[in-house]
Enzyme design. Sequence first.
Site, PDB file in Angstrom:
ATOM      1  N   CYS A   1      35.896   4.206  88.782  1.00 56.42           N
ATOM      2  CA  CYS A   1      36.720   4.551  87.614  1.00 56.42           C
ATOM      3  C   CYS A   1      38.149   4.041  87.775  1.00 56.42           C
ATOM      4  O   CYS A   1      39.116   4.822  87.780  1.00 56.42           O
ATOM      5  CB  CYS A   1      36.711   6.060  87.399  1.00 56.42           C
ATOM      6  SG  CYS A   1      35.059   6.700  87.186  1.00 56.42           S
ATOM      7  N   GLU A   2      38.269   2.760  87.989  1.00 58.13           N
ATOM      8  CA  GLU A   2      39.567   2.086  88.127  1.00 58.13           C
ATOM      9  C   GLU A   2      39.375   0.731  87.468  1.00 58.13           C
ATOM     10  O   GLU A   2      38.405   0.035  87.778  1.00 58.13           O
ATOM     11  CB  GLU A   2      39.900   1.848  89.612  1.00 58.13           C
ATOM     12  CG  GLU A   2      40.284   3.065  90.390  1.00 58.13           C
ATOM     13  CD  GLU A   2      41.720   3.506  90.151  1.00 58.13           C
ATOM     14  OE1 GLU A   2      42.533   2.676  89.682  1.00 58.13           O
ATOM     15  OE2 GLU A   2      42.017   4.680  90.404  1.00 58.13           O
TER      16      GLU A   2
ATOM     17  N   ARG B   1      39.674  -6.764  98.570  1.00 60.86           N
ATOM     18  CA  ARG B   1      40.715  -7.790  98.482  1.00 60.86           C
ATOM     19  C   ARG B   1      41.054  -8.220  97.049  1.00 60.86           C
ATOM     20  O   ARG B   1      42.238  -8.368  96.735  1.00 60.86           O
ATOM     21  CB  ARG B   1      40.358  -8.988  99.361  1.00 60.86           C
ATOM     22  CG  ARG B   1      40.284  -8.623 100.846  1.00 60.86           C
ATOM     23  CD  ARG B   1      40.073  -9.806 101.764  1.00 60.86           C
ATOM     24  NE  ARG B   1      41.276 -10.619 101.858  1.00 60.86           N
ATOM     25  CZ  ARG B   1      41.500 -11.730 101.194  1.00 60.86           C
ATOM     26  NH1 ARG B   1      40.583 -12.217 100.396  1.00 60.86           N
ATOM     27  NH2 ARG B   1      42.630 -12.363 101.314  1.00 60.86           N
TER      28      ARG B   1
END
Length: 430
Positions: free
Chosen positions: A343-344, A313
Amino acid sequence: MPMSPSFAARFEPIARDVAEHFGTPFHIYDERGIEETCAAFNDAFAGTGYREFFAVKALPNPAVLAVVARYGFGFDASSPAELAAAAAAGATGADICFTSNNTPRDELVEALHVGALVTIDDEAVLRQLLALGPPPARLAFRLHPSAADGTVHAGLLGDTESAKFGIPADRLVPAVTTATAAGVEDIGLHLMRGSQLMHAEPFSRTLGTLLDLAVRLRDEAGVAVSSVNLGGGIGIPYRPGETPFDLKDFGATITAQLERWERHTGQRRPRLHLESGRAVTGPHGVLVTRVINRMHKARTMIGVDAGMSALMRPALYDAYHHVTVLDGQSRPTEVVDVVGSLCENNDKLAVQRELPRTDVGDLMIVHDTGAHGWSMGFTYNGRLRPQELLLHADGTVSRIRRAETVADQQATLRFPATVLSVRRNPSTVR
Ligand SMILES: *Cc1c(COP(=O)(O)O)cnc(C)c1O
């Protein structure tokens, strides 16, 4: 609502032992809190023909579904996996509403097979259903949000223009007539027009819309509507200090409205169905995660062992989830981002949040993860979804779902080899 004082008082003293025994991270749900909320729903509508169908997608764990079933709740499912979760909690037939959209034929067959009350989202789905053979005795029809007057709450459900759900109001009478002509005897109406709504008023307007349509169906098609379903959408306060949704007021408002309608129209009032998810379990779960790295970039980054694969969320909706540090109350604070290992760069549970200073090994508690938490988790980047635990009313804790493993993720790579080799006749190829 950030963790109730009662949940905190029963969980925090044992949190370290629980983390030690089961390992981190985990979502833990408070059975007693869920029970109290179920009872509050039933109290709010006592004396009204009412049934709650817990939205399985909010927390699809059979151990929790079994708790709400003890309060007479049925289940709202929208996929075969959710039907299976409801069945695992002991639900059968009329305990289940199947509120699906763009429904695949085989899923429709499955829902009919278990005897669920199917909510028709479009005439295309009704045509599919009627082509399967004699229809079920009961069907519900979902209205497009544009059927409701006033503001339509965009976002999850789409605005009047973009919403993909339901049948526009002016096509309801012909759709219902098609169904009754084919032998359907019992008709329900359904309309969900928002999520995270904090007042009774939008629900009351939705009910008004459905009751007006019930009059139209009687006058124009001779059909008496037996149930109205206002969907889910009751909100919870995610920030400390916010006012919770007033269930008592909601129950009183809706009940009075149904009684007034019955007096005015001389029609028997329909039963009320709700499909609440968030409001039932949302406040009664937390995600517990351990600090594994303190890192300094332009900002201080607190690296923890959970991330967006355990709770989407914040990344998906920029949603606020309250965060506390176990035994951190008396420490000096610092402003940090709380980050996972994906990896974001939006893999953050909190952004620029003032929190007590933490060190590696500390336990953080992310609040209000009891609905749309674990269930929205995903496995991108090979991240594994966490385990789920249940804090029972007697203070014991049980594991109700183990953590995912790499072997789980690789299970779909194991299957009998199958190769298709299509040979075309050269003369037919142009
Ligand atoms: C998501 C959903 C619900 C539950 O919504 P909450 O906001 O969790 O109460 C109920 N019904 C339908 C059709 C839904 O899509």
